[in-house]
Design a protein around this motif. Structure first.
Motif, PDB file in Angstrom:
ATOM      1  N   PHE A 165     -15.333 114.164  70.645  1.00 43.54           N
ATOM      2  CA  PHE A 165     -16.536 114.830  70.140  1.00 43.54           C
ATOM      3  C   PHE A 165     -16.506 116.351  70.285  1.00 43.54           C
ATOM      4  N   ALA A 166     -15.706 116.862  71.200  1.00 40.66           N
ATOM      5  CA  ALA A 166     -15.697 118.302  71.455  1.00 40.66           C
ATOM      6  C   ALA A 166     -15.266 119.078  70.221  1.00 40.66           C
ATOM      7  N   GLY A 167     -16.072 120.058  69.814  1.00 39.95           N
ATOM      8  CA  GLY A 167     -15.755 120.897  68.672  1.00 39.95           C
ATOM      9  C   GLY A 167     -15.921 120.217  67.336  1.00 39.95           C
ATOM     10  N   LYS A 168     -16.559 119.061  67.307  1.00 32.14           N
ATOM     11  CA  LYS A 168     -16.701 118.302  66.062  1.00 32.14           C
ATOM     12  C   LYS A 168     -18.172 118.101  65.707  1.00 32.14           C
ATOM     13  N   HIS A 169     -18.392 117.681  64.472  1.00 32.52           N
ATOM     14  CA  HIS A 169     -19.735 117.348  64.007  1.00 32.52           C
ATOM     15  C   HIS A 169     -19.896 115.835  64.082  1.00 32.52           C
ATOM     16  N   VAL A 255     -15.713 111.818  57.597  1.00 29.54           N
ATOM     17  CA  VAL A 255     -16.329 110.722  56.855  1.00 29.54           C
ATOM     18  C   VAL A 255     -17.587 111.228  56.151  1.00 29.54           C
ATOM     19  N   ARG A 256     -17.821 110.724  54.952  1.00 25.79           N
ATOM     20  CA  ARG A 256     -19.029 111.033  54.198  1.00 25.79           C
ATOM     21  C   ARG A 256     -19.900 109.780  54.141  1.00 25.79           C
ATOM     22  N   LEU A 268     -24.132 112.840  53.476  1.00 28.39           N
ATOM     23  CA  LEU A 268     -24.032 113.645  54.686  1.00 28.39           C
ATOM     24  C   LEU A 268     -22.601 113.538  55.188  1.00 28.39           C
ATOM     25  N   ASP A 269     -21.996 114.668  55.502  1.00 26.86           N
ATOM     26  CA  ASP A 269     -20.616 114.701  55.994  1.00 26.86           C
ATOM     27  C   ASP A 269     -20.594 114.919  57.505  1.00 26.86           C
ATOM     28  N   GLY A 270     -19.647 114.256  58.155  1.00 25.54           N
ATOM     29  CA  GLY A 270     -19.441 114.439  59.578  1.00 25.54           C
ATOM     30  C   GLY A 270     -17.986 114.190  59.938  1.00 25.54           C
TER      31      GLY A 270
END
Length: 395
Positions: A165-169, A255-256, A268-270
């Motif tokens: 999760f670090a540095g990510k959306h 992933v969208r 929504l993109d993440g």
């Protein structure tokens, strides 16, 4: 006792970093306490303290499982893959009640073994079978294409899973307490790890399952809602409501999520998605057992009206035992979180009383089996619009 893992409470260990809502005084079964104290066990110093899952196992369940009366009865690495009656499938009736149950187990080395018994109590839980991300109850189209980017509920954001999760959306999907715990941890991570972003996606206009009532007798649960609210209001967590997911697509970066929001197409993109949409019972191993399940929440039919989140609007659950947990298959019971089907309202104290009543019935002690007593902490929350929101006031 059949445990699919290689140690006691292996499922709890998966979310062991998470703190429970209930304090110790609601988590220790009276019969277990008597056995432990007879073996010179020292209970938690502060019974008003809510432990983590790891503390629950280390300080209570592991010592309990080590007692000779219990440890000698536990079989580890034994996953039940099917339950039936010896010599007959679910369609045969003649002589059924006299036939022993047959359980097919898969051992740790992959072999299959059959075991018989006069009664079966299924306490296998629901954590390993999460609800799909799709609002329809199905996996969104394209789920297989994003394998590894959609994670199970309650990841260890600040510990073992930090690098995921670090540095990510991260997009957290779900409106309940599992989602809230993860959102709070991600907001903390964002303070220390540049580039870390958090989006909270829910399909309803509001997340009413996360209580922030001052009248909630479980203080840690009451605080959870207000802690999430603060992070939304300060912009640490971006809230996207009324979003219904229908499709997933892999992108170059992650992933969208595609679907509809307030009637319009939306996406929504993440980088990664956490599925915190709740859990459901795995009924596949019970195909040959005659069950009587509610057609809404998949709980035992007599229990369902007490816990249906579409109807249940108070912070208590009526006392219930073997009577409410019976199925047409005599001697078969589902207990614990799995007995609640898809309802997100279970507390450990409820499961202890369920099992106490059933074991009294199996022992032929009808007065003890029918005299069910259950005192649960009130939530302090009641909703008058549960039907439209799909929420629940208990946890």
């Amino acid at each position: 006792m059949l445990e699919s893992g290689d140690h006691v409470a292996s499922s709890i260990r998966l979310w062991g970093h998470t703190r429970l809502f209930s304090p110790w005084r609601h988590l220790i079964d009276p019969a277990s306490r008597r056995l432990l104290e007879a073996a010179a066990w020292s209970g938690p110093a502060n019974e008003g303290h809510a432990p983590t899952g790891h503390e629950l196992v280390d300080d209570y369940l592991a010592p309990l499982a080590a007692l000779p009366e219990i440890g000698s009865r536990i079989r580890f690495g034994a996953r039940v893959v099917a339950v039936t009656r010896e010599g007959m499938d679910r369609t045969r009736t003649a002589g059924r009640e006299k036939a022993p149950f047959l359980l097919r187990l898969q051992t740790a080395d992959g072999d299959f073994v059959d075991l018989t018994g006069r009664a079966v109590i299924d306490a296998s839980g629901t954590y390993s079978t999460p609800n799909p991300l799709g609002s329809s109850g199905l996996d969104p189209i394209g789920t297989a294409d994003v394998d590894g980017l959609v994670l199970h509920a309650l990841p260890d954001v600040l510990g073992a899973d930090r690098t995921r999760f670090a540095g990510k959306h991260t997009v957290v999907v779900g409106a309940g307490h599992s989602a809230a715990n993860t959102l709070i941890a991600l907001a903390e991570l964002a303070k220390a790890e540049p580039g870390t972003r958090v989006t909270w996606l829910i399909r309803n206009p509001s997340a009413i399952r996360v209580s922030s009532s001052p009248n909630d007798e479980l203080a840690d649960r009451a605080k959870l809602g207000s802690r999430v609210d603060r992070r939304v209001h300060t912009g640490q967590v971006a809230l996207v409501d009324s979003f219904e997911i229908s499709r997933l697509q892999a992108t170059d970066d992650g992933v969208r999520l595609l679907g509809r929001r307030r009637g319009d197409q939306a996406f929504l993109d993440g980088d990664v998605v956490v599925n915190a949409t709740g859990f459901r019972p795995d009924l596949s191993m019970l195909r040959e057992v005659r069950l009587e399940l509610d057609d809404i929440v998949e709980a035992p039919k007599r229990l369902a009206p007490l816990i249906d989140p579409n109807l249940h609007s108070c912070g208590t659950v009526s006392p219930h035992g073997f009577t409410e947990l019976r199925h047409p298959e005599p001697g078969f019971f589902v207990v614990g979180m799995k007995s609640y089907g898809r309802a997100p309202t279970f507390l450990l104290a409820t499961g202890y009383e369920q099992v106490r009543s059933i074991t009294a019935w199996l022992d032929g002690d009808m007065p003890a089996a029918t005299e069910v007593q259950l005192t649960l902490p009130a939530t302090g929350v009641c909703s008058t619009d549960l039907g439209s929101s799909g929420g629940s006031c208990c946890s």
